[in-house]
Design an enzyme around this catalytic site. Structure first.
Site, short mmCIF file in Angstrom:
data_model
loop_
_atom_site.label_atom_id
_atom_site.label_comp_id
_atom_site.label_asym_id
_atom_site.label_seq_id
_atom_site.Cartn_x
_atom_site.Cartn_y
_atom_site.Cartn_z
N LYS A 179 0.85 -1.19 0.00
CA LYS A 179 0.00 0.00 0.00
C LYS A 179 0.88 1.24 0.00
O LYS A 179 1.71 1.44 0.89
CB LYS A 179 -0.90 0.04 1.23
CG LYS A 179 -1.92 1.19 1.14
CD LYS A 179 -2.61 1.50 2.44
CE LYS A 179 -1.86 2.47 3.30
NZ LYS A 179 -1.70 3.82 2.71
N GLU A 253 10.23 -0.16 10.56
CA GLU A 253 11.21 0.93 10.50
C GLU A 253 10.46 2.18 10.93
O GLU A 253 9.66 2.71 10.17
CB GLU A 253 11.71 1.13 9.07
CG GLU A 253 12.27 -0.11 8.41
CD GLU A 253 13.76 -0.26 8.59
OE1 GLU A 253 14.39 0.66 9.16
OE2 GLU A 253 14.29 -1.29 8.18
N CYS A 288 13.54 9.77 8.86
CA CYS A 288 13.58 9.10 10.17
C CYS A 288 14.98 9.17 10.77
O CYS A 288 15.13 9.13 11.98
CB CYS A 288 13.10 7.67 10.03
SG CYS A 288 13.64 6.88 8.53
N GLU A 390 9.63 13.51 17.77
CA GLU A 390 10.05 13.57 16.37
C GLU A 390 9.24 14.66 15.69
O GLU A 390 8.02 14.55 15.56
CB GLU A 390 9.80 12.22 15.69
CG GLU A 390 10.24 12.22 14.25
CD GLU A 390 10.09 10.87 13.56
OE1 GLU A 390 8.99 10.29 13.58
OE2 GLU A 390 11.10 10.39 13.00
P1 NAI Z 1 1.81 7.15 9.39
O1 NAI Z 1 2.64 6.20 10.16
O2 NAI Z 1 0.41 7.41 9.84
O3 NAI Z 1 1.72 6.66 7.85
C1 NAI Z 1 2.61 5.76 7.25
C2 NAI Z 1 1.83 4.73 6.46
O4 NAI Z 1 0.99 3.99 7.34
C3 NAI Z 1 0.90 5.32 5.39
O5 NAI Z 1 0.90 4.50 4.26
C4 NAI Z 1 -0.45 5.27 6.08
O6 NAI Z 1 -1.52 5.20 5.18
C5 NAI Z 1 -0.34 3.98 6.87
N1 NAI Z 1 -1.25 3.89 8.01
C6 NAI Z 1 -1.74 4.89 8.78
N2 NAI Z 1 -2.56 4.40 9.73
C7 NAI Z 1 -2.61 3.06 9.56
C8 NAI Z 1 -3.27 2.00 10.22
N3 NAI Z 1 -4.08 2.22 11.25
N4 NAI Z 1 -3.07 0.74 9.79
C9 NAI Z 1 -2.25 0.49 8.75
N5 NAI Z 1 -1.59 1.46 8.07
C10 NAI Z 1 -1.76 2.73 8.46
O7 NAI Z 1 2.60 8.52 9.28
P2 NAI Z 1 2.03 9.98 8.93
O8 NAI Z 1 0.67 10.16 9.53
O9 NAI Z 1 2.15 10.20 7.49
O10 NAI Z 1 3.09 10.91 9.70
C11 NAI Z 1 2.98 11.13 11.10
C12 NAI Z 1 4.34 11.11 11.76
O11 NAI Z 1 4.93 9.84 11.60
C13 NAI Z 1 5.38 12.06 11.19
O12 NAI Z 1 5.28 13.34 11.71
C14 NAI Z 1 6.66 11.38 11.59
O13 NAI Z 1 6.95 11.74 12.93
C15 NAI Z 1 6.33 9.92 11.53
N6 NAI Z 1 6.79 9.30 10.26
C16 NAI Z 1 7.94 8.59 10.27
C17 NAI Z 1 8.42 8.05 9.09
C18 NAI Z 1 9.68 7.28 9.04
O14 NAI Z 1 10.28 7.16 7.98
N7 NAI Z 1 10.12 6.67 10.11
C19 NAI Z 1 7.72 8.23 7.81
C20 NAI Z 1 6.48 8.95 7.92
C21 NAI Z 1 6.06 9.46 9.11
#
Ligand code: NAI
Ligand code: MG
Length: 492
Positions: A179, A253, A288, A390
């Site tokens: 996804k 990750e 990250c 973060e």
């Molecule tokens: P997120 O963790 O919500 O989204 C990442 C992925 O997870 C997206 O594809 C999203 O659709 C999916 N997702 C969201 N909720 C889900 C659920 N309940 N079940 C399964 N999949 C789900 O991250 P978001 O909202 O874009 O960003 C929020 C914060 O997360 C950022 O401010 C940052 O701190 C952190 N983040 C860290 C990343 C990293 O590379 N470690 C990447 C993106 C965000």
């Protein structure tokens, strides 16, 4: 801001066909540099997840039996085709993420092709072992694929992160349902189109949808045998809970708040440039591994900060497609407001000193997009929210330290443990510190991005498992089977 022409029919990849969602619903994708809608993509729900998992399950028995090198050759073909489309891919990534073309999107597209090349080449390294149990016993192990891999990725380096899950999973004989992130699905769909032309139907299935419905359905689907997730720690925990119900292995990750520790003998320009790289300012610090807690020794604190402020101020923020832009935009309004909230908190603290930056421009061309200024707060304390959470935006906090034990203690006083950076000409001192810092990856005197071949991943709340390497591929996407054969049968 420059206009780009993107292909109009954005479809998901399911069972070798390019399709809309079962419901026919779509959602809009925006260019964060000018807040205009650039595309509509299918909004997948539980029914689409079912169809995708069914397609991947149907493809698995055949795909796993394709000789490893033949699978690898197909991935090398994907690499070759992607290499010919780097510019197109890079412009798509820049347009949907707001990441600058020169500093981020083009390197991402280039590395994406290389990821397929790397894991394609590794396909025949899925070797087992034999055990010396005596002349009359043959005992050996096989590395077998796990089954259908469910992968969920974020938007910050969307195509690269997709490739990092797809290529090792397919190389080892698994099939995949991935996804894309809702904010950045277009580059992933473009890559999917290339894969559609080269891979057998159903081996790779790509969905576009929201996390709470499509992502959740994927993480809970009984047909998924392995989950690989990159994103927030919060969602990572949900994924792991869903996996626990079915005892499915996970790779996570997650986030970070990585320390950058500067010793007095590194009060030099190369270290200043390195800190800017480590902070990933040119990706608006939406990384990250961003080295977002800067620990400067008290004896060099002000002098180093002056140099850092000068060099950081020289970064050019602007149209992501403009070759002269060093920095682009934050991904979306929600993240933009979140970053602004942290800046406001810093500005409102009497004990925080603003060194450069501040709130975003509210007039002129940059106010048309989600542009956030590189911002540095000094005299920060390691227990402020600004130093603990973060931010995922270009906000750096500089913290003073006096002795080595104290700085290591502060560096480790975080629930995260992804990356760390140590800056010193005294290699003994630097390595001593590197070994004591709790992190999955420590860089000494440099702040570059991940390199293929390195087992990359986090400790503590930053995640579980390693990817990016041969070992990561074997550990994350294969399972061992032992076969023991008695060679000493009595004569018939
Ligand atoms: P997120 O963790 O919500 O989204 C990442 C992925 O997870 C997206 O594809 C999203 O659709 C999916 N997702 C969201 N909720 C889900 C659920 N309940 N079940 C399964 N999949 C789900 O991250 P978001 O909202 O874009 O960003 C929020 C914060 O997360 C950022 O401010 C940052 O701190 C952190 N983040 C860290 C990343 C990293 O590379 N470690 C990447 C993106 C965000
Ligand atoms: Mg979220």
């Amino acid at each position: 801001m420059q206009d780009v022409v993107l292909p109009t029919a954005h479809k998901m990849l399911l069972a070798g066909e390019r399709v809309d969602s079962a419901s026919g619903e779509t959602f809009a994708v925006e260019n964060p540099a000018n807040r205009t809608v650039i595309a509509h993509v299918p909004r997948a729900g539980a029914e689409d997840v079912d169809r995708a998992v069914a397609a991947a399950s149907a493809a698995f028995p055949t795909w796993r039996l394709v000789p490893a090198r033949e699978r690898g050759k197909l991935l090398l073909k994907v690499a070759e085709v992607l290499e010919g489309r780097i510019e197109e891919l890079a412009r798509t990534i820049a347009t949907e993420t707001g990441n600058a073309l020169r500093t981020q999107a083009r390197p991402e597209a280039t590395l994406t092709a290389d990821i397929f090349r790397y894991f394609g080449g590794l396909a025949s390294e899925i070797k087992g072992e034999t055990l010396p149990l005596g002349e009359n016993v043959l005992s050996y192990s096989r590395r077998e694929p796990i089954g259908v891999v469910g992968a969920i990725i974020p938007w910050n380096a969307p195509v690269l992160l997709a490739a990092l899950k797809i290529a090792p999973a397919l190389s080892t004989g698994n099939t995949v349902v991935i996804k894309a992130a809702e904010d950045a699905p277009l580059g992933v769909l473009m890559m999917a189109q290339v894969c559609q032309e080269l891979l057998p139907p159903g081996v790779l299935n790509v969905l576009t949808g929201y996390g709470h419905d499509c992502g959740a359905a994927l993480s809970q689907h009984p047909g998924i045998r392995k989950l690989s997730f990159t994103g927030s720690t919060e969602v990572g925990k949900l994924i792991m809970k869903a996996a626990a119900d079915r005892l499915v292995p996970v790779s996570l990750e997650l986030g970070g708040k990585s320390p950058s520790i500067v010793f007095p003998d590194a009060n030099e320009d190369w270290a200043v440039s390195g800190i800017i790289n480590a902070m990933r300012f040119t990706r608006q610090s939406q990384s990250c591994t961003a080295g977002s807690r800067l620990f400067l020794h008290a004896s060099i604190f002000d002098e180093f900060l002056d140099k850092l402020a000068d060099k950081t101020s020289a970064l050019k923020m602007g149209d992501p497609l403009d070759e002269s832009s060093d920095m682009g935009t934050i991904i979306n309004e929600k993240q933009f407001r979140k970053v602004c909230g942290y800046v406001e908190e810093g500005l409102s603290r009497a004990d925080a000193r603003l060194v450069i930056g501040g709130l975003p421009p509210d007039s002129g061309p940059l106010s048309e997009g989600w542009f956030a200024r590189p911002t540095i707060f000094a005299d920060a304390s390691n227990d402020w929210r600004l130093a603990r959470e973060e931010i995922f935006g270009p906000v750096l906090v500089a913290i003073r330290w006096e002795d080595e034990a104290q700085v290591v203690r502060m560096a480790n006083d975080s629930h995260y443990g992804l990356a760390a950076f140590v800056w010193s000409r005294d290699i003994g001192q630097a390595l001593r510190t590197a070994h004591r810092v709790e992190a999955g990856w420590v860089q000494v005197n440099q702040g570059v991005g991940q390199v293929l071949g390195q087992s990359y991943g986090g400790t503590k709340h930053s995640g579980i498992g390693r990817e990016f390497s041969l070992e990561g591929m074997l550990d994350s996407f294969t399972q061992r089977k032992s076969v023991t054969v008695n060679l000493d049968l009595p004569a018939p």
